[in-house]
Each structure stands twice: as structure tokens, then as C-alpha cells.
Motif scaffolding. Structure first.
Motif, short mmCIF file in Angstrom:
data_model
loop_
_atom_site.label_atom_id
_atom_site.label_comp_id
_atom_site.label_asym_id
_atom_site.label_seq_id
_atom_site.Cartn_x
_atom_site.Cartn_y
_atom_site.Cartn_z
N UNK A 186 30.88 49.76 28.67
CA UNK A 186 31.38 51.11 28.86
C UNK A 186 30.69 51.84 30.00
N UNK A 187 29.42 51.50 30.28
CA UNK A 187 28.67 52.18 31.33
C UNK A 187 29.35 52.05 32.69
N UNK A 188 30.00 50.92 32.94
CA UNK A 188 30.57 50.66 34.26
C UNK A 188 32.08 50.73 34.29
N UNK A 189 32.69 51.11 33.19
CA UNK A 189 34.14 51.03 33.10
C UNK A 189 34.84 51.97 34.07
N UNK A 190 34.21 53.10 34.41
CA UNK A 190 34.82 54.04 35.34
C UNK A 190 34.80 53.51 36.76
N UNK A 191 33.83 52.67 37.09
CA UNK A 191 33.70 52.12 38.44
C UNK A 191 34.59 50.91 38.63
N UNK A 192 34.53 49.99 37.69
CA UNK A 192 35.32 48.76 37.75
C UNK A 192 36.03 48.61 36.41
N UNK A 193 37.33 48.71 36.44
CA UNK A 193 38.09 48.62 35.19
C UNK A 193 38.13 47.19 34.68
N UNK A 194 38.59 47.03 33.46
CA UNK A 194 38.73 45.69 32.88
C UNK A 194 39.67 44.84 33.73
N UNK A 195 40.76 45.45 34.19
CA UNK A 195 41.72 44.73 35.03
C UNK A 195 41.11 44.36 36.38
N UNK A 196 40.28 45.26 36.92
CA UNK A 196 39.60 44.96 38.18
C UNK A 196 38.68 43.75 38.03
N UNK A 197 37.90 43.74 36.97
CA UNK A 197 36.98 42.63 36.74
C UNK A 197 37.74 41.32 36.57
N UNK A 198 38.86 41.38 35.85
CA UNK A 198 39.65 40.17 35.65
C UNK A 198 40.17 39.63 36.99
N UNK A 199 40.62 40.52 37.86
CA UNK A 199 41.15 40.08 39.16
C UNK A 199 40.03 39.55 40.05
N UNK A 200 38.87 40.18 40.03
CA UNK A 200 37.73 39.68 40.81
C UNK A 200 37.46 38.22 40.44
N UNK A 201 37.41 37.95 39.14
CA UNK A 201 37.13 36.60 38.67
C UNK A 201 38.27 35.64 39.00
N UNK A 202 39.49 36.13 38.88
CA UNK A 202 40.66 35.29 39.17
C UNK A 202 40.64 34.83 40.62
N UNK A 203 40.28 35.71 41.53
CA UNK A 203 40.22 35.36 42.95
C UNK A 203 39.10 34.36 43.22
N UNK A 204 38.00 34.49 42.50
CA UNK A 204 36.91 33.53 42.64
C UNK A 204 37.34 32.15 42.14
N UNK A 205 38.10 32.12 41.06
CA UNK A 205 38.62 30.86 40.53
C UNK A 205 39.51 30.17 41.57
N UNK A 206 40.41 30.93 42.19
CA UNK A 206 41.33 30.37 43.17
C UNK A 206 40.62 29.93 44.44
N UNK A 207 39.60 30.66 44.84
CA UNK A 207 38.92 30.40 46.11
C UNK A 207 37.41 30.47 45.93
N UNK A 208 36.83 29.50 45.22
CA UNK A 208 35.40 29.57 44.88
C UNK A 208 34.47 29.50 46.08
N UNK A 209 34.92 28.89 47.17
CA UNK A 209 34.09 28.81 48.37
C UNK A 209 34.27 30.02 49.29
N UNK A 210 35.22 30.87 48.94
CA UNK A 210 35.47 32.07 49.73
C UNK A 210 34.59 33.22 49.27
N UNK A 211 34.82 34.40 49.83
CA UNK A 211 33.99 35.56 49.47
C UNK A 211 34.41 36.19 48.16
N UNK A 212 33.53 37.05 47.64
CA UNK A 212 33.85 37.89 46.50
C UNK A 212 34.68 39.06 47.03
N UNK A 213 35.75 39.39 46.33
CA UNK A 213 36.65 40.44 46.81
C UNK A 213 36.83 41.51 45.74
N UNK A 214 36.65 42.76 46.16
CA UNK A 214 36.97 43.91 45.31
C UNK A 214 37.54 44.99 46.21
#
Length: 325
Positions: A186-214
Motif C-alpha cells: 500500500x505504501x507505493x500503490x499511489x506511485x506504481x499501480x498494480x497494473x503498472x507493476x504487472x506491465x513492468x514485469x511482463x515487458x521484462x519477461x518478453x525482453x529480459x536482456x533489454x532495459x526496465x521500462x516504466x
């Protein structure tokens, strides 16, 4: 100056070109050989796309591959085409170095089929009205259309697209494992939503050698230090808070699991330091928090205290000598 900070997009590998100049990490000789290949192309063709839109260069490299992007602009042939093809291979494990170039110039033969990029699929997936034949181009386009991407990944289209290829079982496994999981606090939910976190991880899964994207913040995980130092030094509080939230949420821990699933131990690089920083953020005692992370992620950074910030004190000895004087 940080490695690649002022590097034009044309000469940068496609992964690093997507990053913030501060977030490209230290790099290695492989990126130098890539840049060498681009320089050779420029010397032959006279074209370095200096006036082109950097985002368009990235898109074309992702959609076509770097060599085909160059070859479409200026037809390459003969031995020099082989040299450039080897040097600008987008897959690091395929990219040539001094040994291969020297061998070719001495008459040794290499099979160009060995440089075939196998990351492109025969069937496309459509997102945002565009056809994507590779996971990397899809990840990039998803990151550019953040809100639409958050809705898109809720569907099973990407998983089904990957299931159509017999070589993508590990990616399907990762999506099934992480596709719906978050570590939201809950401390960070206003900064990064649950959906944001899910997408960050999804992009890492698709492109693990690429950068982290937010959204507009793109960086390699071992480039967090310089970005954090810059954001704190210039009072960019939003960036500082986002980086802190990602560390606090253990977003980067996905790399440790993917290192096993994808059999890529290099994905664990810098994770010991990042995990340590996550512990620092969870402690409220004096000497912890984001300031502790700042120095842990930037071991050569001088003391940033207002008392000594203009003295370049890099250790307790320097601080004591300054205060004594």
C-alpha cells in the motif's frame, strides 16, 4: 562521462538506445564492436541518419534487425557486408568481435547462416495496429503505449502467439508464473499501480536482456545508481520516488527467477546490491533509507551532505580532514 551518455542513437545497440542516457549501465566491448560496424557503414555509405528521428531509428532496427535496416538504406555486398553483418548482430551471442573480423580478413570462412537472428517469428501479433514479428519489438511498442498495453496484456493474445512457436515454452512458463502476480504494498500503490507493476514485469519477461521500462523511465537495472544520483542531486523527486518504489516492491526480483527459467545466469547481475537496497528501504533507523541506497548503488560517489558536497569527500578520512581544517 558515463559509457554511451553522448552516443548518437544510430551507433548505439537497439537495447541501449532505448535507455535514458544515465541508465545505459557500463556496457562492455560488445557494444564497441557494434558501434564499429555502424562506423564502417557510415564510412562506406556516407549515411549516419544524423537528422533522423531517434525513435524511428529504434523502431526500424527492431522491426528489421540492424543489418537489414542498414542494407535497406545502402545496398551492401561482398566481404565488407559480411563484416558489418557480424559486427551489428543484434543478438549479443552472435555478434562478432576482433577474433572473427581478423579471421575473415585472413581468409578464414564463416557461415553467414550462423548470424541468422532466430528471435523473429513467422507469424505476427498485432498491437496498436502494427504487426510484430519479435518479442523485442512488441515489448518496445507496448512500453510506448503504456495505458493501452496495461489492458492488452490482460488478454491471452501474447501467450497464444508464443505457444504457436515450439521454441518459446520458457516464455510461456514465465508468463503463467508472473502474468498476474504482483508484490504491491500500500505504501507505493499511489506511485506504481498494480497494473503498472504487472506491465513492468511482463515487458521484462518478453525482453529480459533489454532495459526496465516504466512509462518514460527506461534503464538497465545496473544503471539505477546514476539515475538515482541525478534525480536526488537535481531534486527530481518523482523519479527518486519511482526508483525507490520499484526497489521497495522487489520488482527486480523477477530477474532471479527468469535467470533459472531462461538458463541465463547473467540476469542475476547486480541483484545482490538491489536486494540489499530493498532491505535498506524497509528500515527506518538512522543510516538507512534512500540515502543508503544512493551510496550503495554508486560506490564512488562523493559525500552529498550540504556541509561537504563541494569538497569531493569520498571517505571518512576526507570528511574529518575537511572538518578539522
Amino acid at each position: 562521462e558515463l559509457c554511451g551518455y553522448s552516443q548518437p542513437t544510430f551507433y548505439e545497440t537497439v537495447d541501449r538506445a532505448q535507455c535514458s542516457p544515465l541508465g545505459k549501465s557500463h556496457g562492455n566491448s560488445s557494444i564497441d564492436y557494434y558501434a564499429l560496424g555502424m562506423v564502417i557503414f557510415f564510412l562506406i555509405s556516407g549515411r549516419d541518419f544524423h537528422n533522423s528521428d531517434p525513435q524511428e531509428i529504434i523502431k526500424q532496427k527492431l522491426f528489421q534487425g540492424s543489418f537489414h535496416f542498414l542494407n535497406a538504406a545502402f545496398l551492401l555486398s561482398g566481404q565488407i557486408a559480411d563484416v558489418i553483418r557480424g559486427l551489428v548482430a543484434d543478438q549479443v551471442n552472435l555478434r562478432w568481435g576482433a577474433t572473427e573480423v581478423d579471421g575473415l580478413l585472413q581468409g578464414r570462412s564463416y557461415s553467414i547462416s550462423d548470424l541468422t537472428d532466430l528471435t523473429y517469428f513467422s507469424r505476427a501479433i498485432i498491437f496498436n495496429g502494427k504487426e510484430h514479428y519479435s518479442k523485442t519489438s512488441l515489448a518496445y511498442d507496448l512500453s510506448l503505449n503504456w495505458d493501452a498495453a496495461k489492458e492488452y496484456i490482460k488478454q491471452d493474445k501474447i501467450k497464444k502467439w508464443l505457444e504457436n512457436s515450439t521454441s518459446e515454452e520458457k516464455y510461456v512458463e514465465a508468463i503463467e508464473l508472473f502474468g498476474g502476480s504482483t508484490s504491491m504494498k500500500s505504501l507505493s500503490q499511489k506511485l506504481i499501480s498494480i497494473e503498472d507493476e504487472r506491465l513492468i514485469k511482463f515487458l521484462i519477461i518478453l525482453d529480459p536482456d533489454g532495459p526496465v521500462r516504466y512509462k518514460n523511465l527506461v534503464f538497465y537495472k545496473d544503471g539505477i545508481g546514476p539515475i538515482l544520483a541525478h534525480s536526488i542531486g537535481y531534486s527530481h523527486s518523482e523519479t527518486t520516488q519511482i526508483i525507490a518504489a520499484m526497489i521497495y516492491l522487489n520488482v527486480f526480483s523477477i530477474y532471479e527467477v527468469l535467470a533459472q527459467i531462461y538458463s541465463k545466469p547473467d540476469l542475476n547481475h547486480t541483484m545482490i546490491t538491489i536486494n540489499r537496497c530493498s532491505d535498506f528501504l524497509k528500515k527506518s533507523e538512522y543510516g538507512f533509507g534512500i540515502e543508503r541506497c544512493l551510496y550503495d548503488l554508486n560506490p564512488t560517489l562523493a559525500c552529498q551532505s550540504n556541509l561537504v558536497s563541494n569538497q569531493f569527500c569520498i571517505g571518512l578520512k576526507d570528511v574529518l580532514e575537511f572538518l578539522n581544517n
